[in-house]
Design a protein around this motif. Structure first.
Motif, PDB file in Angstrom:
ATOM      1  N   VAL A  39      37.103 -69.136   7.468  1.00  0.00           N
ATOM      2  CA  VAL A  39      36.396 -70.420   7.474  1.00  0.00           C
ATOM      3  C   VAL A  39      37.196 -71.523   6.764  1.00  0.00           C
ATOM      4  N   PRO A  40      37.703 -71.315   5.539  1.00  0.00           N
ATOM      5  CA  PRO A  40      38.492 -72.384   4.908  1.00  0.00           C
ATOM      6  C   PRO A  40      39.755 -72.739   5.690  1.00  0.00           C
ATOM      7  N   SER A  41      40.404 -71.736   6.285  1.00  0.00           N
ATOM      8  CA  SER A  41      41.615 -72.013   7.065  1.00  0.00           C
ATOM      9  C   SER A  41      41.288 -72.834   8.297  1.00  0.00           C
ATOM     10  N   LEU A  42      40.196 -72.495   8.963  1.00  0.00           N
ATOM     11  CA  LEU A  42      39.794 -73.257  10.137  1.00  0.00           C
ATOM     12  C   LEU A  42      39.449 -74.700   9.766  1.00  0.00           C
ATOM     13  N   ALA A  43      38.721 -74.878   8.666  1.00  0.00           N
ATOM     14  CA  ALA A  43      38.373 -76.231   8.224  1.00  0.00           C
ATOM     15  C   ALA A  43      39.624 -77.019   7.845  1.00  0.00           C
ATOM     16  N   LEU A  44      40.573 -76.376   7.189  1.00  0.00           N
ATOM     17  CA  LEU A  44      41.815 -77.055   6.799  1.00  0.00           C
ATOM     18  C   LEU A  44      42.588 -77.517   8.027  1.00  0.00           C
ATOM     19  N   CYS A  45      42.714 -76.656   9.036  1.00  0.00           N
ATOM     20  CA  CYS A  45      43.452 -77.026  10.243  1.00  0.00           C
ATOM     21  C   CYS A  45      42.775 -78.190  10.963  1.00  0.00           C
TER      22      CYS A  45
ATOM     23  N   GLY B 163      46.281 -86.036  11.359  1.00  0.00           N
ATOM     24  CA  GLY B 163      47.234 -86.094  12.463  1.00  0.00           C
ATOM     25  C   GLY B 163      46.798 -86.939  13.637  1.00  0.00           C
ATOM     26  N   GLY B 164      45.508 -87.318  13.681  1.00  0.00           N
ATOM     27  CA  GLY B 164      45.036 -88.181  14.751  1.00  0.00           C
ATOM     28  C   GLY B 164      44.871 -87.494  16.090  1.00  0.00           C
ATOM     29  N   GLU B 165      44.780 -86.160  16.123  1.00  0.00           N
ATOM     30  CA  GLU B 165      44.569 -85.456  17.381  1.00  0.00           C
ATOM     31  C   GLU B 165      43.128 -85.640  17.854  1.00  0.00           C
ATOM     32  N   SER B 166      42.908 -85.403  19.138  1.00  0.00           N
ATOM     33  CA  SER B 166      41.559 -85.455  19.665  1.00  0.00           C
ATOM     34  C   SER B 166      40.763 -84.252  19.156  1.00  0.00           C
ATOM     35  N   TRP B 167      39.431 -84.359  19.255  1.00  0.00           N
ATOM     36  CA  TRP B 167      38.596 -83.256  18.795  1.00  0.00           C
ATOM     37  C   TRP B 167      38.903 -81.982  19.573  1.00  0.00           C
ATOM     38  N   ARG B 168      39.102 -82.102  20.877  1.00  0.00           N
ATOM     39  CA  ARG B 168      39.361 -80.910  21.678  1.00  0.00           C
ATOM     40  C   ARG B 168      40.661 -80.232  21.259  1.00  0.00           C
TER      41      ARG B 168
ATOM     42  N   LEU C 199      40.907 -76.559  19.411  1.00  0.00           N
ATOM     43  CA  LEU C 199      41.624 -75.507  20.129  1.00  0.00           C
ATOM     44  C   LEU C 199      42.795 -74.981  19.312  1.00  0.00           C
ATOM     45  N   TYR C 200      43.638 -75.883  18.815  1.00  0.00           N
ATOM     46  CA  TYR C 200      44.816 -75.458  18.063  1.00  0.00           C
ATOM     47  C   TYR C 200      44.441 -74.829  16.728  1.00  0.00           C
ATOM     48  N   SER C 201      43.363 -75.284  16.116  1.00  0.00           N
ATOM     49  CA  SER C 201      42.934 -74.692  14.855  1.00  0.00           C
ATOM     50  C   SER C 201      42.527 -73.242  15.044  1.00  0.00           C
ATOM     51  N   VAL C 202      41.777 -72.976  16.104  1.00  0.00           N
ATOM     52  CA  VAL C 202      41.375 -71.595  16.390  1.00  0.00           C
ATOM     53  C   VAL C 202      42.596 -70.728  16.671  1.00  0.00           C
TER      54      VAL C 202
END
Length: 205
Positions: A157-163, A171-176, A180-183
């Motif tokens: 959970v903390p790693s996913l939230a950090l990413c 980084g200004g990436e889109s939510w999608r 996706l990249y965080s997972v």
């Protein structure tokens, strides 16, 4: 009021047969070549583009600022080594919780020492701190928050939230893309450090 139609007809007859009446010039494709800005990045060579970016970037920090930044990073690396040793280092065949933090901290110390030498002798490529430098500070604080939360909530959970925070807000990436990249990143780290290497990092699954 007299009509001008006979007069126009007379002019057409005077022009003779086979002569087309005059018409307005056709409006062809607009030529915007005169509006093209020759200073657009697409028209610049790589060398000219690099010079343009350098001119528009922040002013150089100077050797003293580079040396100070290197000392701060070196202090953080030494602190990381101390904390990693306190967690337990283990060995290559049986890594402990401090194995990878120790490796990363040693690498940070080596890079800081190298930058300390380079910064003293030339370091003109370093940049002064600007308001955009706060992004780095925010990223560091979120990293500290992850370190605090991992023993309490596990690794996932903390790693996913950090990413997500780094990709979406810093980084200004889109939510999608951020989701996706965080997972993918968290799954890859889980597969490497927990499933494959069997490290003792706290985890939920």
């Amino acid at each position: 009021m007299m009509s001008t139609a006979p007069e126009n007809a007379g002019r057409a007859d005077a022009a003779g047969p086979g002569t087309e009446p005059e018409s307005a010039p056709s409006a062809g494709p607009a030529d915007h070549s005169d509006l093209h800005d020759p200073a657009e990045p697409a028209d610049l060579t790589p060398e000219e583009l690099a010079e343009k970016w350098a001119a528009e970037g922040p002013p150089p920090a100077g050797p003293m600022a580079n040396a100070a930044a290197s000392l701060v990073v070196l202090a953080l690396g030494v602190l990381g080594v101390i904390v990693a040793v306190g967690l337990g280092v283990g060995d290559v065949t049986n890594p402990d919780a401090g194995t990878w933090p120790l490796a990363v901290s040693v690498l940070i110390c080596a890079l800081a020492l190298a930058q300390l030498v380079v910064g003293r002798h030339g370091g003109a490529d370093g940049e002064k701190f600007t308001r955009y430098s706060a992004i780095t500070f925010v990223g560091f604080l979120t990293l500290i928050g992850m370190v605090i939360l991992v023993p309490l909530l596990g690794f996932e959970v903390p790693s996913l939230a950090l990413c997500i925070i780094w990709m979406r807000f810093l980084g200004g990436e889109s939510w999608r893309s951020a989701l996706l990249y965080s997972v993918i990143v968290v799954a890859a780290f889980y597969a490497i450090f927990i499933a494959a290497l069997g490290t003792s990092i706290p985890h939920l699954i």
